[in-house]
Design an enzyme around this catalytic site. Sequence first.
Site, PDB file in Angstrom:
ATOM      1  N   ASN A   9      43.373  30.488  67.604  1.00  0.00           N
ATOM      2  CA  ASN A   9      43.901  29.260  67.005  1.00  0.00           C
ATOM      3  C   ASN A   9      44.287  29.625  65.580  1.00  0.00           C
ATOM      4  OD1 ASN A   9      44.464  26.791  65.916  1.00  0.00           O
ATOM      5  ND2 ASN A   9      42.358  26.004  66.052  1.00  0.00           N
ATOM      6  N   LYS A  11      45.755  27.916  63.413  1.00  0.00           N
ATOM      7  CA  LYS A  11      45.735  26.795  62.458  1.00  0.00           C
ATOM      8  C   LYS A  11      47.028  26.812  61.643  1.00  0.00           C
ATOM      9  CE  LYS A  11      40.766  26.935  62.830  1.00  0.00           C
ATOM     10  NZ  LYS A  11      39.452  26.672  62.261  1.00  0.00           N
ATOM     11  N   HIS A  94      40.674  19.191  68.270  1.00  0.00           N
ATOM     12  CA  HIS A  94      39.999  20.108  67.342  1.00  0.00           C
ATOM     13  C   HIS A  94      39.288  19.301  66.257  1.00  0.00           C
ATOM     14  CE1 HIS A  94      39.274  23.221  64.392  1.00  0.00           C
ATOM     15  NE2 HIS A  94      39.385  24.079  65.392  1.00  0.00           N
ATOM     16  N   GLU A  96      39.105  19.699  63.211  1.00  0.00           N
ATOM     17  CA  GLU A  96      39.927  19.456  62.008  1.00  0.00           C
ATOM     18  C   GLU A  96      40.862  18.269  62.231  1.00  0.00           C
ATOM     19  OE1 GLU A  96      41.312  23.486  61.705  1.00  0.00           O
ATOM     20  OE2 GLU A  96      39.271  24.107  61.210  1.00  0.00           O
ATOM     21  N   GLU A 166      32.830  23.884  70.058  1.00  0.00           N
ATOM     22  CA  GLU A 166      32.909  24.378  68.682  1.00  0.00           C
ATOM     23  C   GLU A 166      31.973  23.551  67.793  1.00  0.00           C
ATOM     24  OE1 GLU A 166      36.851  26.673  68.057  1.00  0.00           O
ATOM     25  OE2 GLU A 166      37.138  24.627  67.392  1.00  0.00           O
ATOM     26  N   GLY A 172      34.739  28.280  60.477  1.00  0.00           N
ATOM     27  CA  GLY A 172      35.250  28.779  59.195  1.00  0.00           C
ATOM     28  C   GLY A 172      34.176  28.962  58.143  1.00  0.00           C
ATOM     29  N   SER A 212      33.426  30.929  64.048  1.00  0.00           N
ATOM     30  CA  SER A 212      33.097  32.215  63.430  1.00  0.00           C
ATOM     31  C   SER A 212      32.848  33.317  64.458  1.00  0.00           C
ATOM     32  CB  SER A 212      31.901  32.067  62.479  1.00  0.00           C
ATOM     33  OG  SER A 212      32.201  31.140  61.451  1.00  0.00           O
TER      34      SER A 212
HETATM   35  P1  13P Z   1      36.821  30.225  62.885  1.00  0.00           P
HETATM   36  O1  13P Z   1      36.830  31.286  63.957  1.00  0.00           O
HETATM   37  O2  13P Z   1      37.684  30.574  61.716  1.00  0.00           O
HETATM   38  O3  13P Z   1      35.430  29.808  62.533  1.00  0.00           O
HETATM   39  O4  13P Z   1      37.524  28.947  63.547  1.00  0.00           O
HETATM   40  C1  13P Z   1      37.103  28.533  64.783  1.00  0.00           C
HETATM   41  C2  13P Z   1      38.024  27.463  65.246  1.00  0.00           C
HETATM   42  O5  13P Z   1      38.053  26.379  64.698  1.00  0.00           O
HETATM   43  C3  13P Z   1      38.909  27.768  66.366  1.00  0.00           C
HETATM   44  O6  13P Z   1      39.542  26.630  66.817  1.00  0.00           O
END
Ligand code: 13P
Length: 250
Positions: A9, A11, A94, A96, A166, A172, A212
């Site tokens: 992903n 982002k 997601h 976010e 997640e 992150g 992560s």
């Molecule tokens: P990270 O791997 O950067 O923690 O992000 C995970 C994520 O949100 C994947 O959708």
Amino acid sequence: MRKPIIAGNWKMNKTPDEARELVSALVPMVKDADCDVVVCVPAVDFAAVKEAVAGTNVKLGAQNVHFAKSGAYTGELSADMLKACGVEYVVIGHSERRQYFGETDKTVNQRVLAAVEAGLIPLLCVGELKDERENSYTNAIVEYQTLIGLNGLSGDQVKDVVVAYEPVWAIGTGLVATDEQANETIGVIRGAIERKYGKNVSDAVRIQYGGSMNPGNVKGLMSQPEIDGGLIGGASLKAPDFTAVVMYNK
Ligand code: 13P
């Protein structure tokens, strides 16, 4: 046996030129992967990535989809539009999107239904906040988000959906759920699917871990019986790192 699926992903990262460069480097390195490989990219990168992955085992994904067929929804993209651009997978719900853009379980469900109807495979994201885990609400939260997210699909349709667990506190942050925590919560999600749709559905549905995940921890996570893959943020932005995750068993 469920075939693992590892998806990047990206982002809000990568211009079309950067996307082409990354995917062109990635494609030859992951050609012998045993898992399904997907890159979920910004919409402006669809054309470049579609061209770079043509005829390979790397599939194109999007990061969101609107639930309406068309209409006055400025800035949004419909499932049919994504399909027409060569998109096969789409991240939905997601954290976010939930945190910063006000998406709710109800609209997440509408997006899942629209995606499935158009023939896209949803990567339905669920996961608890830090204080929800600390207060022992994790299981209730992930069961609720999963069952509402899938509501209205038939058992056969659910089999093809991918769920991404997640934990929000692990995204992150460099904090990663332990192998056992991730396995246990994914087992809870699978149990909820089994109670509603039956064991043949829950045995088929693939559930990823995300948060992560990186070359250093992928082996341990993927050795857990309930974990069928990963949804990778930061570590998907560099071809060697994402390759190391995708080729975790080599
Ligand atoms: P990270 O791997 O950067 O923690 O992000 C995970 C994520 O949100 C994947 O959708």
